[in-house]
Design an enzyme around this catalytic site. Structure first.
Site, mmCIF file in Angstrom:
data_model
loop_
_atom_site.group_PDB
_atom_site.id
_atom_site.type_symbol
_atom_site.label_atom_id
_atom_site.label_comp_id
_atom_site.label_asym_id
_atom_site.label_seq_id
_atom_site.Cartn_x
_atom_site.Cartn_y
_atom_site.Cartn_z
ATOM 1 N N TYR A 199 49.170 43.031 41.092
ATOM 2 C CA TYR A 199 48.381 42.912 42.320
ATOM 3 C C TYR A 199 47.061 42.217 42.026
ATOM 4 O O TYR A 199 46.610 42.138 40.881
ATOM 5 C CB TYR A 199 48.142 44.287 42.956
ATOM 6 C CG TYR A 199 47.190 45.194 42.217
ATOM 7 C CD1 TYR A 199 45.818 45.168 42.488
ATOM 8 C CD2 TYR A 199 47.637 46.092 41.252
ATOM 9 C CE1 TYR A 199 44.934 46.000 41.822
ATOM 10 C CE2 TYR A 199 46.764 46.940 40.579
ATOM 11 C CZ TYR A 199 45.407 46.881 40.865
ATOM 12 O OH TYR A 199 44.527 47.707 40.204
ATOM 13 N N CYS A 200 46.448 41.700 43.096
ATOM 14 C CA CYS A 200 45.151 41.025 42.994
ATOM 15 C C CYS A 200 44.454 41.157 44.349
ATOM 16 O O CYS A 200 44.848 41.978 45.178
ATOM 17 C CB CYS A 200 45.319 39.570 42.571
ATOM 18 S SG CYS A 200 46.346 38.590 43.694
ATOM 19 N N THR A 201 43.457 40.341 44.604
ATOM 20 C CA THR A 201 42.658 40.486 45.826
ATOM 21 C C THR A 201 43.443 40.150 47.085
ATOM 22 O O THR A 201 43.571 40.965 47.994
ATOM 23 C CB THR A 201 41.404 39.594 45.754
ATOM 24 O OG1 THR A 201 40.680 39.901 44.566
ATOM 25 C CG2 THR A 201 40.511 39.814 46.967
#
Length: 351
Positions: A199-201
């Site tokens: 996951y990331c922003t």
């Protein structure tokens, strides 16, 4: 021929933005798709968005587009229509609407052509960024968090992870995505048979990371659809528990969106609970670090006594001290402990 870049000073543009009375919506989006002529695509899009008074930061490359923009409310429908029509691949592209937004995130439109929309350092021509892992929606993310056979991997930089992350998520401690990719492969080698959830922003980094993991032989690879922004929005809309703790760091004037009330980070100067990032007020430093209100008042928004002293000097003396000073990534790493208030900033000797 219209002007295809800004010619007004940042100071004036920021003042104009702050004087606006119409609300704005901050939105991010990305898409991996092939663009034959990025420069021509950029110029057409720049003219279109300028007419709609859109501000923000957009990168265009042969591999696609990556954008964070601020749109006047009255122009939002026109913005969507124009964006969806700009290329067949962008029709109905997912838009991540900011969770906390005062409309003051950007004050100018910067639309640049780059080699990649995310700097990844991948030179392998056999790598296929379109062969990505499986998307996970909010309810699937929550179910996966409780799966003992799943490993969550945070594909953001260490300073983003520091202020907020999913419980038990693996941190890949680096300042750059380019360095993180090979590090993640090494760190997860013993978990190759587990479910790898990235996951990331907003989704752009973890999507490419999922493709890279598949390229490196991992089989069960997933990534959070729309990143933290979309996950938090959908979870709250659906009345689901929000498993992300703390703040989501964002790359605009806000520097963060509160996802939960948990404050999991600490002031880099005194150690008190705090998750507010700032840049040192000294133009010769601009170190990114976490600073509580008490330390902000004590040090005048600076990271150290020396920066506070330098900031009080006449402008010409400040410029002389900055001349020749090495510029690089200036981000404080929590692994260094507390930020010393007398931190030395190298100054070249005068001849």
């Amino acid at each position: 021929m219209p002007v295809l870049h800004n010619r007004i000073s940042n100071e004036e543009l920021k003042a104009r933005m702050l004087a606006e009375t119409e609300p704005r919506t901050t939105v991010s989006f990305y898409k991996y798709f092939h663009i034959d002529d990025p420069k021509a695509f950029r110029d057409v899009l720049y003219v279109c968005l300028t007419k709609l008074n859109v501000f923000g930061r957009i990168y265009v490359a042969k591999e696609g587009i990556n954008a964070q923009v601020s749109v006047p409310e009255s122009q939002f429908a026109a913005f969507k229509t124009a964006l969806f029509a700009s290329h067949p691949a962008l029709d109905q592209v997912r838009l991540n609407i900011a969770l906390e937004d005062d409309g003051k995130s950007f004050w100018v439109l910067r639309l640049k052509v780059r080699e990649r929309i995310v700097a990844d350092g991948i030179d392998d021509e056999s790598f296929d960024p379109s062969n990505v892992g499986q998307y996970l929606k909010a309810e699937q993310v929550n179910a996966m968090i409780d799966d003992p056979d799943a490993v969550f991997v945070d594909m953001r930089n260490h300073y983003e992870y520091e202020v907020g992350h999913f419980d038990q998520a693996l941190e890949v401690p680096s300042d750059t995505f380019r360095d993180q990719l090979p590090m993640a492969v090494d760190m997860l080698e013993e978990d190759k048979d587990k479910k790898i959830v990235m996951y990331c922003t907003g989704g752009i980094r973890c999507e490419k990371a999922s493709a890279y993991m598949l390229h490196k032989g991992f089989k069960n690879v997933y990534h959070v659809e729309g990143g933290i922004i979309e996950y938090a929005r959908r979870a709250k809309e659906q009345g689901l528990p929000v498993k992300f703790k703390g703040k989501n760091f964002v790359f605009d004037e806000r520097m963060g969106e509160r996802i939960s009330e948990d404050v999991i980070a600490h002031c880099h100067q005194c150690g008190e609970p705090c998750d507010d990032h700032t840049n040192c007020k000294n133009d010769g430093c601009h170190l990114l670090f976490i600073q509580c209100p008490t330390c902000a008042a004590k040090f005048g928004g600076c990271c150290s006594d020396i920066c506070q002293t330098e900031l009080k000097l006449p402008r010409e003396e400040q410029r002389a001290l900055r001349a020749g000073r090495e510029n690089g990534i200036k981000i404080f790493n929590k692994s260094k402990g507390l930020l010393h208030s007398t931190m030395h900033i190298p100054v070249p000797e005068k001849e």
